[in-house]
Motif scaffolding. Structure first.
Motif, PDB file in Angstrom:
ATOM      1  N   SER A  55      74.532  96.282 -10.097  1.00 56.05           N
ATOM      2  CA  SER A  55      73.796  96.412  -8.642  1.00 56.05           C
ATOM      3  C   SER A  55      73.963  95.039  -7.902  1.00 56.05           C
ATOM      4  O   SER A  55      74.787  94.088  -8.634  1.00 56.05           O
ATOM      5  CB  SER A  55      72.305  96.539  -9.325  1.00 56.05           C
ATOM      6  OG  SER A  55      71.908  95.487 -10.078  1.00 56.05           O
ATOM      7  N   VAL A  89      79.561  96.499  -4.290  1.00 61.18           N
ATOM      8  CA  VAL A  89      79.714  97.820  -4.114  1.00 61.18           C
ATOM      9  C   VAL A  89      81.031  98.147  -5.400  1.00 61.18           C
ATOM     10  O   VAL A  89      81.895  97.252  -5.340  1.00 61.18           O
ATOM     11  CB  VAL A  89      80.493  98.325  -2.639  1.00 61.18           C
ATOM     12  CG1 VAL A  89      80.943  99.881  -2.824  1.00 61.18           C
ATOM     13  CG2 VAL A  89      79.488  98.193  -1.752  1.00 61.18           C
ATOM     14  N   SER A  90      80.734  99.229  -6.038  1.00 59.77           N
ATOM     15  CA  SER A  90      81.535  99.568  -7.197  1.00 59.77           C
ATOM     16  C   SER A  90      82.527 100.616  -6.696  1.00 59.77           C
ATOM     17  O   SER A  90      82.368 101.820  -6.210  1.00 59.77           O
ATOM     18  CB  SER A  90      80.831 100.101  -8.200  1.00 59.77           C
ATOM     19  OG  SER A  90      81.870 100.568  -9.199  1.00 59.77           O
ATOM     20  N   VAL A  91      83.854 100.148  -6.750  1.00 58.62           N
ATOM     21  CA  VAL A  91      85.066 101.078  -6.138  1.00 58.62           C
ATOM     22  C   VAL A  91      86.038 101.046  -7.395  1.00 58.62           C
ATOM     23  O   VAL A  91      86.281  99.967  -7.799  1.00 58.62           O
ATOM     24  CB  VAL A  91      85.691 100.683  -4.802  1.00 58.62           C
ATOM     25  CG1 VAL A  91      86.971 101.363  -4.489  1.00 58.62           C
ATOM     26  CG2 VAL A  91      84.618 100.942  -3.591  1.00 58.62           C
ATOM     27  N   GLY A  98      83.992 105.932  -5.042  1.00 67.26           N
ATOM     28  CA  GLY A  98      83.405 104.727  -4.449  1.00 67.26           C
ATOM     29  C   GLY A  98      83.603 104.517  -3.140  1.00 67.26           C
ATOM     30  O   GLY A  98      83.008 103.542  -2.665  1.00 67.26           O
ATOM     31  N   TRP A  99      84.496 105.009  -2.605  1.00 67.02           N
ATOM     32  CA  TRP A  99      84.863 104.706  -1.250  1.00 67.02           C
ATOM     33  C   TRP A  99      83.771 104.889  -0.337  1.00 67.02           C
ATOM     34  O   TRP A  99      83.629 104.589   0.768  1.00 67.02           O
ATOM     35  CB  TRP A  99      86.037 105.347  -0.857  1.00 67.02           C
ATOM     36  CG  TRP A  99      87.259 104.715  -1.488  1.00 67.02           C
ATOM     37  CD1 TRP A  99      88.266 105.464  -2.515  1.00 67.02           C
ATOM     38  CD2 TRP A  99      88.043 103.453  -1.456  1.00 67.02           C
ATOM     39  NE1 TRP A  99      89.118 104.571  -3.263  1.00 67.02           N
ATOM     40  CE2 TRP A  99      89.046 103.115  -2.357  1.00 67.02           C
ATOM     41  CE3 TRP A  99      87.823 102.453  -0.389  1.00 67.02           C
ATOM     42  CZ2 TRP A  99      89.832 102.316  -2.457  1.00 67.02           C
ATOM     43  CZ3 TRP A  99      88.431 101.579  -0.630  1.00 67.02           C
ATOM     44  CH2 TRP A  99      89.576 101.330  -1.428  1.00 67.02           C
ATOM     45  N   GLN A 100      82.987 106.277  -0.351  1.00 67.42           N
ATOM     46  CA  GLN A 100      82.051 106.736   0.304  1.00 67.42           C
ATOM     47  C   GLN A 100      80.771 105.465   0.477  1.00 67.42           C
ATOM     48  O   GLN A 100      80.171 105.196   1.482  1.00 67.42           O
ATOM     49  CB  GLN A 100      81.516 107.896  -0.212  1.00 67.42           C
ATOM     50  CG  GLN A 100      82.241 109.233  -0.253  1.00 67.42           C
ATOM     51  CD  GLN A 100      82.859 109.308   0.959  1.00 67.42           C
ATOM     52  OE1 GLN A 100      82.450 109.159   2.128  1.00 67.42           O
ATOM     53  NE2 GLN A 100      83.825 110.373   0.780  1.00 67.42           N
ATOM     54  N   ASP A 101      80.659 104.977  -0.810  1.00 65.44           N
ATOM     55  CA  ASP A 101      79.687 103.697  -0.965  1.00 65.44           C
ATOM     56  C   ASP A 101      79.970 102.727  -0.031  1.00 65.44           C
ATOM     57  O   ASP A 101      79.372 102.061   0.660  1.00 65.44           O
ATOM     58  CB  ASP A 101      79.384 103.480  -2.331  1.00 65.44           C
ATOM     59  CG  ASP A 101      78.973 104.454  -3.240  1.00 65.44           C
ATOM     60  OD1 ASP A 101      78.109 105.377  -2.720  1.00 65.44           O
ATOM     61  OD2 ASP A 101      79.054 104.498  -4.359  1.00 65.44           O
ATOM     62  N   LEU A 102      81.319 102.397  -0.206  1.00 63.88           N
ATOM     63  CA  LEU A 102      81.720 101.163   0.499  1.00 63.88           C
ATOM     64  C   LEU A 102      81.722 101.546   2.250  1.00 63.88           C
ATOM     65  O   LEU A 102      81.186 100.679   3.182  1.00 63.88           O
ATOM     66  CB  LEU A 102      83.394 100.949   0.401  1.00 63.88           C
ATOM     67  CG  LEU A 102      83.958  99.503   1.121  1.00 63.88           C
ATOM     68  CD1 LEU A 102      83.030  98.432   1.172  1.00 63.88           C
ATOM     69  CD2 LEU A 102      85.240  99.327   0.584  1.00 63.88           C
ATOM     70  N   ALA A 104      79.575 103.502   3.601  1.00 67.82           N
ATOM     71  CA  ALA A 104      78.038 103.428   4.108  1.00 67.82           C
ATOM     72  C   ALA A 104      77.760 102.036   4.185  1.00 67.82           C
ATOM     73  O   ALA A 104      76.912 101.654   5.114  1.00 67.82           O
ATOM     74  CB  ALA A 104      77.460 104.093   2.804  1.00 67.82           C
ATOM     75  N   LYS A 105      78.198 101.089   3.507  1.00 69.74           N
ATOM     76  CA  LYS A 105      77.807  99.527   3.635  1.00 69.74           C
ATOM     77  C   LYS A 105      78.440  99.074   4.859  1.00 69.74           C
ATOM     78  O   LYS A 105      77.483  98.371   5.252  1.00 69.74           O
ATOM     79  CB  LYS A 105      78.451  98.967   2.270  1.00 69.74           C
ATOM     80  CG  LYS A 105      78.079  97.468   2.126  1.00 69.74           C
ATOM     81  CD  LYS A 105      76.680  97.456   1.755  1.00 69.74           C
ATOM     82  CE  LYS A 105      76.265  97.644   0.481  1.00 69.74           C
ATOM     83  NZ  LYS A 105      74.766  97.651  -0.126  1.00 69.74           N
TER      84      LYS A 105
END
Ligand code: NAP
Length: 494
Positions: A55, A89-91, A98-102, A104-105
């Motif tokens: 986190s 961010v975990s990728v 994990g690319w979607q999380d990046l 979004a960030k």
């Protein structure tokens, strides 16, 4: 002009490999120092990316602990202000997760400078760039930084450059060579081009030869897996040592603009005389350390024991004699050496001037030593000029060699910034002067490739040298057969 906060707009710096060795030893401390110097604007973000499922809070705890270990006296409130800019961010690049999380960030911040720093295995450079393209994360004001090694040969470097070039334009690609960020390396340019004194003498008419040494006392230190696939030629010579050679040997660039400097460096690399198989034998030495003593005196293991292997052809030491076939340098040898587990940690460039054409002094005055300019990159950055003077006192004329010595630490009572501080600032500002252009990297491989091929076809192992010495005796022979010796400060007069 020193960096000024008002010149730096808020940015997003995305560090892939945010939990890695380079990030915690170099990148995070360098960024902390920029925070301390008030050079990170309000709102700027550092986004650490790695595989493990941290986190933000877990990453900050990890970073806090590592920074406390690597900084000499971190200030608590600056450290907390700095950590508060960091998110995680975990990728997983291999699993393509994990690319979607990046995305979004980064969403909503498309207009600011976005810098991706790839501090991961070079195998990931291509897949990360491709994924950044696929997820539309490459903006107009975007940059990508890649660490060495750039390829394992000219062919693989070209392939990698093409893969990255399919997503980023050349003026967005920052190929980092942290040696170029060292204060003394930049001082080399100041010395040459901000003084009238040296440039008229900087040629074959006045310089006898040049030495470039980068000696480490450490062994492979847990990086054996990577090192054994690279060796000293790929890890040090292809990038750091050849870059230093370029700065010493290049013609005065038109200006400090990135392409002016890089055009001149490229000309040097193109003028390097290629070594055919016979000259690889006479002009290069490769070695591998055996067990011996560390510089502090304790026993140290051999390379093979460090590696836990029975055999390896990988060189931990390289010495070479190079020639630059152009008007300025024709006939001036450049001697290079670099290695692990050597006698002393030192990086320096030595400019050895020619002997006087004639001495007016009687033999009783003593021997005339030729002038020598020593540019020390580490550990104690500075410049030293060896000159002849009259020894003080009455009696006959006696000559003595003395150093005009300037240690930067003593001359300027300021903290000497780490190379990464300078280079990270340049990445954010978009200044590529101290970064390698694609054609430079490929030209350096053109000189290195035939040597590696010749070594690979030679069944003889690298020459052994005892840890804690200056490398194989053939490296000493390489220079001594030309009637010269490697520079050693301890043998200099004072
Ligand atoms: P490292 O310590 O091995 O770190 C590798 C990083 O990559 C870790 O953060 C790791 O994350 C991440 N990673 C591994 N597998 C991943 C995956 N599948 N998806 C996403 N992330 C993954 O490497 P390093 O020594 O820092 O080196 C980084 C780069 O800098 C390399 O190109 C190296 O050649 C270059 N370099 C390093 C140094 C140095 O002194 N270390 C010097 C010059 C150049 P997890 O921890 O989450 O697994």
């Amino acid at each position: 002009m020193p960096d000024k906060l008002e010149d730096i707009a808020p940015f997003d710096l995305v560090v892939f490999g945010g939990t890695g060795d380079l990030a915690h030893r170099k990148l995070l401390p360098a960024l902390y120092h920029r925070e301390q110097d008030n050079l990170i604007p309000e709102g700027a973000r550092i986004i650490a990316v790695s595989r493990r499922p941290f986190s933000d809070e877990q990453y900050r705890d990890w970073a806090r602990e590592n920074l406390k270990e690597h900084l000499s006296e971190p200030c608590d409130h600056i450290l907390e202000r700095f950590l508060n800019r960091i998110c995680y961010v975990s990728v997983n690049v291999r699993e393509n997760l994990g690319w979607q999380d990046l995305s979004a960030k980064l969403a909503g911040f498309e207009n600011r400078t976005r810098a991706f720093y790839l501090s991961v295995s070079p195998d990931f450079f291509g897949p990360i760039c491709a994924a950044l393209g696929e997820h539309n994360l490459v903006t107009e004001n975007c940059r990508v930084t890649i660490e060495k090694p750039i390829g394992k040969s000219g062919t693989t470097a070209r392939l990698l450059n093409e893969t990255i070039g399919a997503v980023f334009k050349e003026d967005q690609i920052f190929r980092i060579d942290h040696y170029l960020g060292k204060e003394t390396v930049q001082n080399l340019m100041a010395l040459r081009f901000a003084n009238v004194l040296f440039e008229p003498l900087w040629n074959a008419a006045h310089i006898d030869h040049i030495q470039i040494s980068v000696a480490e006392t450490l062994g492979v230190e847990g990086r054996g897996g990577y090192y054994d696939t690279a060796g000293a030629m790929r890890d040090m010579v292809q990038n750091h040592l050849l870059q230093l050679l370029c700065l010493v040997a290049m013609e005065p660039p038109e200006s400090m603009a990135a392409d002016s400097v890089r055009d001149e460096k490229l000309k040097v690399l193109k003028a390097l005389k290629p070594l055919d198989p016979a000259s690889v034998e006479t002009n290069t030495v490769r070695g591998q350390y055996r067990s011996g003593a560390s510089s502090e005196g304790g026993a140290v293991k051999s390379y093979l024991d460090d590696l836990g292997a029975k055999s390896s052809q990988t060189e931990t030491f390289v010495a070479a004699k190079l020639e630059i076939a152009n008007w300025r340098w024709a006939g001036v040898p450049f001697y290079m050496r670099t290695g692990k587990r050597l006698a002393k940690r030192v990086s320096e460039i030595v400019i050895q001037f020619r002997q006087l054409p004639h001495s007016i002094f009687p033999a009783t005055a003593g021997q005339l030593a030729s002038n020598k300019l020593v540019i020390r990159l580490q550990p104690d950055e500075g410049v030293k000029m060896q000159v002849m003077i009259k020894a003080p006192g009455p009696g006959n004329m006696r000559l003595k060699e003395v150093p005009l010595d300037m240690s930067f630490a003593e001359a300027f009572q300021v903290r000497n910034p780490d190379a990464y501080e300078r280079l990270l600032g340049d990445i954010i500002r978009g200044n590529q002067t101290l970064f390698m252009r694609r054609d430079e990297v490929e030209a350096a491989w053109n000189w290195v490739d035939p040597i590696l091929e010749q070594w690979a076809s030679d069944p003889r192992p690298p020459r052994g040298y005892t840890a804690g010495t200056w490398g194989p005796s053939s490296s000493i022979a390489l220079i001594e057969r030309d009637g010269r010796t490697w520079h050693d400060d301890e043998n200099e007069c004072c």
